[in-house]
Design a protein around this motif. Structure first.
Motif, PDB file in Angstrom:
ATOM      1  N   TYR A 182       4.710   2.658   5.042  1.00 42.09           N
ATOM      2  CA  TYR A 182       3.873   2.505   3.856  1.00 42.09           C
ATOM      3  C   TYR A 182       2.430   2.700   4.294  1.00 42.09           C
ATOM      4  O   TYR A 182       1.927   1.950   5.135  1.00 42.09           O
ATOM      5  N   ASN A 207      -4.404   2.857  -3.627  1.00 43.78           N
ATOM      6  CA  ASN A 207      -3.092   3.459  -3.845  1.00 43.78           C
ATOM      7  C   ASN A 207      -2.336   3.473  -2.526  1.00 43.78           C
ATOM      8  O   ASN A 207      -2.858   3.032  -1.494  1.00 43.78           O
ATOM      9  N   TRP A 208      -1.095   3.984  -2.558  1.00 47.67           N
ATOM     10  CA  TRP A 208      -0.284   3.960  -1.352  1.00 47.67           C
ATOM     11  C   TRP A 208       0.732   5.081  -1.361  1.00 47.67           C
ATOM     12  O   TRP A 208       1.040   5.647  -2.418  1.00 47.67           O
ATOM     13  N   GLU A 209       1.222   5.388  -0.147  1.00 42.54           N
ATOM     14  CA  GLU A 209       2.256   6.419   0.007  1.00 42.54           C
ATOM     15  C   GLU A 209       3.424   5.805   0.749  1.00 42.54           C
ATOM     16  O   GLU A 209       3.222   5.040   1.697  1.00 42.54           O
ATOM     17  N   SER A 219       6.953   6.728   2.860  1.00 40.77           N
ATOM     18  CA  SER A 219       7.657   7.831   3.509  1.00 40.77           C
ATOM     19  C   SER A 219       9.069   7.973   2.936  1.00 40.77           C
ATOM     20  O   SER A 219       9.592   7.049   2.310  1.00 40.77           O
TER      21      SER A 219
END
Lengths: 542, 302
Positions: A91, A81-83, A85
């Motif tokens: 990323y 998964n990823w976040e 900002s």
């Protein structure tokens, strides 16, 4: 005695030749190899390859952080998964922890960083997509990595489908230090990666005969899902020659055909028992690229006139059956296409009106129009003859030139050598309108075979850059659509048809499940791990 | 005085004419004794007539140009189209008939351009055998002969743009040395003959000796070679077209038709087979005719 031995040697030669021809199928009767034909050449260095066959090979040999999802945006692949900002500049990806490279070493964030740096250093293939976009890459820990962008880049996640991850250790071990092209990195492993792989993919290279074929075998420690009957080996064969394909498919020595066969050839393949056709719109389009710097095509009215004489119905029904009428510059399966564009229809009167407005009116005989087609796709000649006949009705004189693909790439390098008209299929590199708009109409891509229009329009350049910087999908699509309207107005290309990628395959013993929506990113529709092969049934049918 | 002279002259002319007629008749007798030669002659005449009268003979003369008919594509040979239609609906028979035009033109232009300079150079080199002139001309010819003909033609047409004119130019450039060689061989043996020596003694000019004394004695061999070469030049032209370096569409050309049709084998076999047979037909015709002429003229020389 001498006479006898000469005869004997002669017989032996003939016999061994016969053995070669007749004997080979018997040897491979009970294998688990899936064989498919492709147009050649194929490049398997992930920092070099970018065309259809190369992308297919890369998809099978390597993995990417994300995987295109036919039903939505990107889905997780090497990244769990990823976040993102709030300012859309950072990323953070959390990576899968139990992934192994083909050499047995473990996949970590260091490999991601290395793969990116290598792609940018080599600078070929898909590298241009990331050019000037990424500020820095930060390895937070073994399984966490942060990409910091220079400025917001809307389709960033989609573009990651073209960042193939290589094993840092394996590449570093195989660097040729005699060359110093890349400083301390020597040749950056280019010699080695040209014929080997350093990936995590479901298949790994066994043997690559660069001019003819690529043989891969299944990687049994692959981390992601696979068809239970996924082929043990996958062989890409470099030919599109119709008679060979027909013969081999008939003997079940070929399992899947390439997409470049003529409609006649497909029809006769389908008649062979057990063979079916499968196809999908692949996001590509056939463009008749009009060189906007070459008289008389530097006049927009002449370009529009050509768009008015082109017979769209014949193109999609007679010459490339199965393909769809194009809407505009972006194929109708790519996110961001514009459904409200003006669409040219065949209309001699409108064509005449346009020609009368042209500054070249009355002197068209002084400006022969050179139309180049590549003989790798025989049906393109029929298309050329069609346009030649239609254009002669309104007094435009087309000269058709058969041009080998390699010469066409050479000619595309300069506006002076680029033919007036060139018929070429172009696919987006990542599944979004921005990809095709950039590679077809942004000034930075002039000189490549993907843009033989030489449009060089500052307004369009700025709009494309703006769109790519826009993070909000809807706002981005708005700009994409506006760009498409301007492009239709300028008519730098004739939008001949949306391509329908078609293959003949042995439906009897091959299970090739098709998603409801095709993936408009070349290579990903040919992920062999999703294809099932019933080897026993095949052996019976041989 | 005057009337007598006229009488003798007329008598001489008549006798001369009779003698020539007799020679021709004898030649035709020898020629027609070989049935294959006659077949060759008939084929050549038929092809020439077809090519000349193509617009009237072909069922669809407009199909030789930029015409497409997508309602009638890939039709197999039948009543409507004797040899079927191609991928854009053009009648194949019409295109083959027009294709003969290009083939013949290729042969005529190439030989028309290659033979005269080749023959003249050969005469000069043969007459001055053993001198520096001989060496210069013949070694120059050898340079051209050393390069494989098709390769030379291909490199010329690919450097220049591929079209009919350049294809002819390329074939011409590789063809003239053959005539130089042939005539050189004949002229160098003829230059020692008594009639040449006597002409020299009488103070005849060099052009006179070359063109009035030596050339007439080579003409039969040259003529035979020209006929045989027609076939070879047509084949080379077709080969160039086959690899895409010859005529460009929509010009109907037999070699191009074979190349394009090959992609549709074996189902649309007529697209390849008929143009290929047409090439065989033309080339065979010229070769048979050439062989027949050689037989006739060879006996004559003995």
């Amino acid at each position: 005695m001498i006479m006898f031995s000469k005869k004997f040697i002669g017989l032996l030669l003939v016999f061994s030749l016969l053995m070669l021809i007749v004997g080979s199928p018997a040897i491979m009767a009970e294998d688990s190899r899936l064989r498919a034909t492709f147009s050649w050449p194929t490049e398997i260095d992930p920092a070099v390859g970018s065309d259809y066959s190369s992308s297919t090979a890369l998809t099978n040999l390597y993995d990417t952080l994300v995987y295109p999802d036919p039903d939505g945006p990107m889905k997780p692949h090497l990244a769990r998964n990823w976040e993102i900002s709030d300012d859309n500049l950072s990323y953070i990806f959390y990576l899968e922890e139990d992934v192994k490279f083909h050499d047995g070493s473990k996949f970590t964030a260091q490999d991601v960083k290395f793969s990116f740096e290598r792609l940018m250093a080599v600078g070929e293939g898909f590298a241009y997509i990331f050019e000037g976009r990424i500020d820095e890459i930060n390895v937070i820990d073994d399984y966490t990595i942060e990409f910091t962008l220079e400025e917001p880049f809307g389709p960033f996640l989609s573009t990651l489908t073209r960042l193939y991850i290589v094993s840092k250790n394996q590449v570093m071990d195989n660097i040729n230090h005699d060359a110093d092209t890349y400083g301390e990195y020597g040749d950056y492993g280019r010699d080695w990666l040209m014929v080997n792989d350093a990936g995590t993919g479901a298949y790994q290279v066994v043997e690559f005969d660069v001019g003819h074929r690529l043989l891969m075998e299944r990687f049994d420690e692959y981390f992601a899902e696979m068809h239970p009957q996924a082929p043990g080996e996958f062989e890409m064969i470099g030919t599109t020659e119709a008679v060979t394909i027909r013969t081999e498919m008939n003997r079940r020595d070929l399992d899947i055909s390439d997409m470049w066969q003529t409609s006649q050839a497909f029809a006769s393949l389908k008649e062979i028992e057990g063979i079916e056709l499968v196809g999908w719109p692949d996001g590509g389009q056939l463009y008749l690229m009009l060189n906007t710097t070459a008289p008389p095509l530097d006049c927009v009215h002449v370009r529009r006139a050509l768009a008015y004489v082109f017979d769209y119905d014949v193109a999609i029904n007679q010459i490339f059956p199965g393909s769809q009428r194009a809407r505009g510059p972006v194929a109708q399966v790519i996110p961001g296409w514009n459904p409200d564009l003006y669409r040219f229809e065949k209309n001699y009167e409108r064509a005449q009106e346009e020609l009368q407005q042209s500054e070249y009116h009355g002197q068209f005989s002084d400006y022969p129009i050179e139309y180049a087609w590549t003989d790798e796709v025989p049906d393109l000649e029929r298309l050329a003859l069609m346009l030649q006949a239609e254009a002669s009705v309104v007094g435009l004189n087309l000269e058709i030139v058969r041009t080998p693909w390699m010469s066409m790439i050479d000619q595309a390098a300069q506006p002076e050598t680029t033919p007036h008209i060139a018929s070429v299929f172009v696919n987006p590199h990542y599944p979004e309108a921005g990809s095709i708009l950039e590679s077809k109409y942004h000034s930075s891509t002039t000189g490549t075979w993907e843009q033989m229009e030489w449009l060089q329009n500052e307004e369009i350049d700025n709009m494309i850059e703006d769109a790519l910087k826009t993070v909000d999908l809807e706002a981005r699509v708005d700009i994409y659509q506006e760009i498409q309207e301007i492009i239709v107005e300028l008519s730098p290309s004739i939008f001949a048809l949306d391509n329908f990628e078609q293959h003949a395959y042995q439906a009897e013993y091959i299970d090739w499940p098709q998603p409801d929506n095709p993936i408009p990113a070349i290579g990903y529709n040919f992920d062999v791990r999703f294809i099932g092969l019933d080897t026993e049934l095949r052996a019976e049918m041989r | 005085m005057n009337s007598k002279k006229t009488e003798i002259s007329a008598d001489y002319k008549k006798k001369n004419w009779l003698r020539r007629k007799e020679t021709l008749q004898r030649a035709w007798y020898k020629f027609s004794a070989n049935i294959l030669s006659v077949v060759g002659l008939i084929i050549v005449i038929a092809v020439i007539l077809l090519a000349v009268f193509a617009p009237w003979v072909a069922p669809h003369p407009d199909h030789a140009g930029a015409v497409v008919d997508f309602t009638a594509t890939m039709q197999s040979p039948g009543a409507g189209n004797l040899m079927g239609t191609d991928g854009v609906g053009r009648d194949l028979l019409s295109r083959i008939i027009f294709g003969f035009r290009f083939s013949l033109m290729m042969g005529l232009v190439v030989i028309g351009l290659a033979a005269p300079p080749g023959i003249i150079l050969g005469l000069i080199a043969g007459y001055y055998q053993g001198t520096k002139i001989d060496t210069a001309i013949m070694r120059f010819a050898d340079i051209f002969l050393a390069v494989p003909p098709l390769i030379l033609a291909m490199s010329i047409t690919s450097v220049l743009s591929p079209n009919i004119f350049n294809a002819m130019l390329a074939v011409t450039l590789m063809w003239w040395p053959w005539y130089t060689r042939l005539v050189y061989g004949l002229a160098s043996s003829l230059q020692n003959e008594y009639f040449v020596q006597s002409a020299e003694v009488m103070g005849a000019s060099t052009p006179h000796i070359l063109f009035k004394e030596i050339l007439p004695n080579c003409i039969s061999a040259i003529f035979t070679k020209i006929t045989l070469d027609m076939g070879f030049v047509i084949i080379i032209g077709a080969s160039l077209s086959f690899v895409g370096l010859g005529a460009q569409p929509p010009t109907p050309d037999l070699g191009t038709m074979v190349a394009d049709g090959a992609k549709y084998m074996p189902d649309q076999w007529w697209l390849t087979i008929f143009p290929a047979l047409a090439i065989v037909f033309v080339v065979l015709g010229f070769n048979l005719l050439g062989d027949g002429l050689r037989d006739v003229l060879a006996v004559e020389e003995v």
